[in-house]
Design an enzyme around this catalytic site. Structure first.
Site, short mmCIF file in Angstrom:
data_model
loop_
_atom_site.label_atom_id
_atom_site.label_comp_id
_atom_site.label_asym_id
_atom_site.label_seq_id
_atom_site.Cartn_x
_atom_site.Cartn_y
_atom_site.Cartn_z
N ASP A 25 0.78 -1.19 -0.04
CA ASP A 25 -0.02 0.21 0.09
C ASP A 25 1.09 1.20 -0.17
O ASP A 25 2.12 1.18 0.11
CB ASP A 25 -1.01 0.13 1.39
N LYS A 47 -3.60 3.70 -2.41
CA LYS A 47 -4.80 4.59 -2.45
C LYS A 47 -4.20 5.78 -1.97
O LYS A 47 -3.91 5.81 -0.44
CB LYS A 47 -5.89 3.94 -1.78
N MET A 99 -7.60 9.06 9.46
CA MET A 99 -8.03 9.70 8.08
C MET A 99 -8.83 10.74 8.20
O MET A 99 -9.81 10.98 7.50
CB MET A 99 -8.56 8.60 7.18
#
Length: 518
Positions: free
Chosen positions: A36, A58, A173
């Site tokens: 990732d 991502k 996040m």
């Protein structure tokens, strides 16, 4: 016989040293590594040479692959009778969608194991000087997503309960939704004066921490970009006392290491230990000489020599590797005395269980001659010098002047390195790089050639140059580079000490900061 296996591995929060032992073993055994955006790519260095690397990161709205496609990819690779290690930032089961991937593997009858990782909610505040629990402040700790599934109709977060029911809150996040998060917490009873920390790139040299309260943090953190984690709670007050990482002497400094890849790690590790961000920009590579015949002839007649003189660790390794390749061993060196320039060279010799008879106090050729004059009658002594193709001629010439019989041969050669393109000149001019280090004259010359002679003059004043010794410094200055950091001891630890002294404020004592010599 191989069989399919998938390891869902938590790679930790960013500092590559925080991966678990089991996680590291899963990287080493993998045929395929699927990783990732938040995975530190330094971890991939331990993978097998023939391993396949697949990036599925991502970042914001840009997705290399959608989650369903990642799921299918993991299954597909496993079905090819391969060991697949799926590397995920933090912990796979803490907002990492590892549970979804595990369910897909189960549905497809693919065997898997989950290797937990250190999650950012604990590690990032730790590196920012904030313990998530403390008996004087709170005994409860909650992990909350700051970015819920956008396809859900309603929020699953019970703001009324978490606002006052949990002491420390960690939001993942949540930068984009920070106004909403703070509004909901205050609306449901949390005091507007509650301390808040926003930590970007936690546990890495790029870490940045912004402190405020629920009432002020949105404005104070307006320039912070993801990835970041938000910590809410009274424990944030402890940062002033416990901030250990961001107070390291080289924190915030970006330092370029120009050594060869094979030798860069020791230097880089010591700089990182003091908080620096290190960019490896190898300007040299070590290669075999054009012909090995002179070295072979010297080894086959090794008993005719009185002294073996090593001026670098590369010379040591080249000589002993060839000695062993020719079917010989250290018994063939009986009666021959050994001289070494510098502690690193001496340690390299000791690896082969050889005692060093002579080590000059200063790590330059001039000092070698003086020390040899002190310990032996140079006249008629036979000296073997396995060195680089570009080594200075001073040492063999001086020994010959004193009556010594010298065989000066090329045991290895130094060639131009091929560092990755990182727009180094632009980064220097933009102030993103603070120090460039040189550990030999060849690193200087190749650096100048790689970046271009026309750029040399423009670098002075934008960046500091650090040199390991007087010969390297002389070469740099001849190339037009102004060296402002010079090692007093011509070793890697000595160069680290010089860098520390140059960057430590006058309020601190540089002697308090010792390079790690392990």
């Amino acid at each position: 016989m191989k069989c399919s296996m998938v390891y869902l591995v938590g790679a930790g929060p960013g500092d590559p040293g925080l991966i678990t032992v089991k996680g590291l073993e899963c990287i080493k055994k993998a045929d395929v590594l699927i990783y990732d955006y938040l995975v530190n790519v330094d971890l991939l260095k331990v993978a097998k040479p023939n391993a396949e690397f697949i990036y599925v990161g991502k970042q914001g709205g840009a997705h290399t692959l959608e989650q369903e496609e990642i799921n299918d990819l993991i299954v597909k690779k496993a079905m090819e009778d391969k060991i697949v290690t799926r590397l995920k930032g933090g912990d796979p089961y803490v907002f990492g969608r590892g549970g979804e991937e595990a369910l897909v593997l189960r549905e497809n009858h693919v065997p898997f194991e989950v290797v937990p990782g250190i999650t950012a909610a604990i590690a990032s505040p730790n590196y920012a000087g904030i313990p998530v629990t403390h008996r004087d402040f709170t005994s409860t700790f909650g992990l909350i997503t700051g970015h819920e599934d956008p396809t859900k109709d309603t929020s699953s977060i019970d703001w009324a309960k978490i606002s006052t029911g949990i002491g420390t809150l960690a939001f993942y996040m949540g930068i984009k939704n920070l106004p909403h998060i703070t509004e909901q917490l205050m609306k449901h009873g949390r005091s507007k004066d509650t301390p808040v920390a926003v930590i970007r790139w936690g546990t890495t040299p790029q870490q940045k921490t912004v402190i405020g309260t629920l009432d002020t943090i949105v404005q104070k953190a307006k320039d912070i970009k993801p990835p970041a984690i938000t910590i809410v709670g009274e424990v944030v007050k402890l940062r002033d006392q416990l901030n250990w990482f961001e107070t390291k002497p080289l924190f915030g400094k970006t330092i370029v290491v120009t050594r060869s890849r094979e030798q860069a790690s020791e230097f880089a590790d010591q700089l990182c230990e003091h908080g620096a961000q290190v960019i490896e920009f190898p300007t040299i590579e070590i290669a075999k000489p054009e012909t090995i015949q002179p070295l072979d002839e010297a080894i086959n007649n090794i008993q005719s020599y009185n002294w073996l003189v090593f001026t670098s660790i590369n010379g040591v390794d080249a000589f002993f590797q060839r000695l062993l390749e020719l079917g010989r061993d250290i018994r063939d060196l009986r009666g021959i005395k050994v001289c070494a320039i510098g502690p690193a060279t001496e340690e390299g010799i000791k690896k082969y269980y050889i005692k060093v008879d002579c080590r000059p106090p200063k790590f330059v050729a001039e000092s070698v001659v003086e020390e040899l004059k002190r310990v032996t009658a140079i006249k008629n002594e036979k000296f073997l010098l396995p060195r680089a193709d570009i080594a200075r001629s001073f040492l063999p010439e001086e020994l010959q002047k004193l009556g010594g019989k010298v065989t000066d041969l090329v045991a290895y050669k130094t060639i131009m390195g091929h560092p990755r393109n990182i727009n180094l000149v632009d980064k220097i001019k933009d102030g993103d790089i603070h120090i460039i280090t040189f550990t030999s004259s060849s690193t200087v010359r190749n650096f100048a050639e790689i970046i271009g002679e026309k750029n040399i003059a423009a670098l002075n004043g934008h960046v500091q140059f650090a040199s390991i010794g007087p010969i390297t410094t002389q070469t740099a200055e001849e190339m037009g580079l102004r060296v402002t950091i010079k090692a007093n001891e011509y070793t890697i630890p000595g160069l680290v000490s010089a860098i520390l002294e140059s960057t430590t404020s006058k309020k601190e004592n540089p002697k308090d900061f010792k390079p790690c010599l392990s």
